[in-house]
Write a protein that holds these residues in place. Structure first.
Motif: not given
Length: 74
Positions: A45-51, A14-15
Motif C-alpha cells: 500500500v505504501a509502495l503505491g503512494g511512492v510509485v 498506477t498508484g
C-alpha cells in the motif's frame, strides 16, 4: 470538480492500483491470521503512494495550473 481532470493520469491510476492490490493482500492475510502477510500488504500500500509520487515527478501526473489561472478560477 467534475470539470477538472483530477485523478485522470497514469500516475494516479498506477498508484491507486498498486495500493488496491496491497489492500487485497493485507485483507487475505488478515483472514488467514498471518501478521507478516498483513505487514507485507501494508508495505505494498505504501509502495503505491511512492510509485504515484515518483511517476508524478517524472511528468506523468497532472500539470499544476499557473498562478494567474488558479486565481481566475476561484
Amino acid at each position: 470538480m467534475a470539470g477538472s481532470s483530477h485523478g485522470h493520469t497514469p500516475a494516479a491510476w498506477t498508484g491507486v492500483t498498486v495500493a488496491f492490490i496491497g489492500f487485497l493482500i493485507a485483507g487475505v492475510f488478515t483472514v488467514a491470521a498471518q501478521p507478516l502477510g498483513v505487514l507485507a500488504g501494508l508495505v505494498v500500500v505504501a509502495l503505491g503512494g511512492v510509485v504515484g509520487m515518483a511517476m508524478r515527478a517524472a511528468g506523468m501526473g497532472q500539470e499544476k495550473p499557473a498562478a494567474s489561472e488558479a486565481t481566475a478560477q476561484s
